[in-house]
Motif scaffolding. Structure first.
Motif, PDB file in Angstrom:
ATOM      1  N   GLY A  92      25.019 -13.474  17.255  1.00 54.80           N
ATOM      2  CA  GLY A  92      25.995 -13.599  16.174  1.00 54.80           C
ATOM      3  C   GLY A  92      27.390 -13.948  16.649  1.00 54.80           C
ATOM      4  N   LYS A  93      27.666 -13.720  17.911  1.00 58.00           N
ATOM      5  CA  LYS A  93      29.005 -14.055  18.419  1.00 58.00           C
ATOM      6  C   LYS A  93      29.083 -15.531  18.821  1.00 58.00           C
ATOM      7  N   LYS A 124      32.712  -5.223  11.730  1.00 55.88           N
ATOM      8  CA  LYS A 124      32.884  -5.864  10.414  1.00 55.88           C
ATOM      9  C   LYS A 124      33.188  -7.349  10.544  1.00 55.88           C
ATOM     10  N   ASN A 125      34.000  -7.670  11.512  1.00 51.88           N
ATOM     11  CA  ASN A 125      34.393  -9.064  11.725  1.00 51.88           C
ATOM     12  C   ASN A 125      33.176  -9.948  12.001  1.00 51.88           C
ATOM     13  N   ASP A 126      32.265  -9.434  12.847  1.00 52.70           N
ATOM     14  CA  ASP A 126      31.061 -10.179  13.217  1.00 52.70           C
ATOM     15  C   ASP A 126      30.130 -10.389  12.018  1.00 52.70           C
ATOM     16  N   ILE A 142      19.031 -10.646   9.217  1.00 56.73           N
ATOM     17  CA  ILE A 142      19.638  -9.312   9.249  1.00 56.73           C
ATOM     18  C   ILE A 142      20.519  -9.180  10.482  1.00 56.73           C
ATOM     19  N   GLY A 143      21.672  -8.541  10.328  1.00 57.87           N
ATOM     20  CA  GLY A 143      22.591  -8.346  11.447  1.00 57.87           C
ATOM     21  C   GLY A 143      22.397  -6.977  12.081  1.00 57.87           C
ATOM     22  N   ILE A 144      22.338  -6.953  13.401  1.00 58.81           N
ATOM     23  CA  ILE A 144      22.253  -5.683  14.123  1.00 58.81           C
ATOM     24  C   ILE A 144      23.135  -5.744  15.370  1.00 58.81           C
ATOM     25  N   LEU A 150      23.586  -0.399  15.912  1.00 56.14           N
ATOM     26  CA  LEU A 150      23.872  -0.573  14.481  1.00 56.14           C
ATOM     27  C   LEU A 150      22.800  -1.424  13.794  1.00 56.14           C
ATOM     28  N   GLY A 151      22.378  -0.967  12.626  1.00 58.38           N
ATOM     29  CA  GLY A 151      21.432  -1.757  11.820  1.00 58.38           C
ATOM     30  C   GLY A 151      19.991  -1.654  12.271  1.00 58.38           C
TER      31      GLY A 151
END
Ligand code: GDP
Ligand code: MG
Length: 163
Positions: A92-93, A124-126, A142-144, A150-151
């Motif tokens: 995600g980054k 939150k930013n990601d 889905i984000g983890i 997290l997640g």
């Protein structure tokens, strides 16, 4: 046998970090640099009483990008073939890369159910980047954060609902 869930994706997106968190082993060696030779590694996992086997498709030793892509594809194809469900890991980054598109193409061909896991969603930013990955044209996104933990529960809920 327990259902098989494969973790697939280009090197360095955090597949092994996730695998280690979920299975509680240190078998899948986490490396800061991509390219360490690892075989596919299996481990049993359980969530809400539902058992399954996770397979971490390892990184590869590469000299050139072509070798990398070839090996990555071979490892992933073997795992995909044997699995009920695929966790397609992306970063995600970094955002979507050409290698991600390669893997996505392969996964579409397989016809297997896929969850797109946007790892490294640490804050939150990601979270704003998660939706970009719908562009890959695969299943649910889905984000983890494997390193922050997290997640993971939400993802595992999704995993067992798909088995
Ligand atoms: P693999 O090649 O896909 O198995 O990736 P690894 O699990 O070996 O991780 C590659 C790098 O990403 C390591 O430096 C990890 O510490 C880092 N990493 C893994 N998960 C996360 C995460 O959720 N957030 C961040 N910021 N880094 C992570
Ligand atoms: Mg790995």
């Amino acid at each position: 046998a327990k259902p098989l869930v494969a973790i697939v994706g280009r090197p360095n997106v955090g597949k092994s970090t996730f695998f280690n968190r979920i299975t509680g082993t240190k078998l899948a060696i986490v490396e800061d640099t991509p390219g360490v030779t690892r075989d596919r590694i299996y481990a049993d996992a359980e969530w809400l009483g539902k058992e399954f086997t996770l397979v971490d498709t390892g990184g590869v030793d590469m000299d050139t990008e072509d070798v990398l892509l070839r090996q990555m594809r071979m490892q992933a194809e073997l795992a995909i073939e044997a699995s009920q469900l695929i966790l397609f890991f992306v970063d995600g980054k970094t955002g979507i890369t050409s290698e991600d598109y390669e893997v996505a193409k392969m996964l579409r061909k397989s016809g297997k159910p896929v969850i797109v896991v946007v790892n490294k969603t640490d804050n939150k930013n990601d979270e704003q980047n998660i939706y970009d990955f719908y562009e890959l044209g695969l299943g649910e996104v889905i984000g983890i954060s494997s390193s922050q933990g997290l997640g993971l529960g939400d993802l595992l809920d999704l995993v067992i609902s798909g088995l």
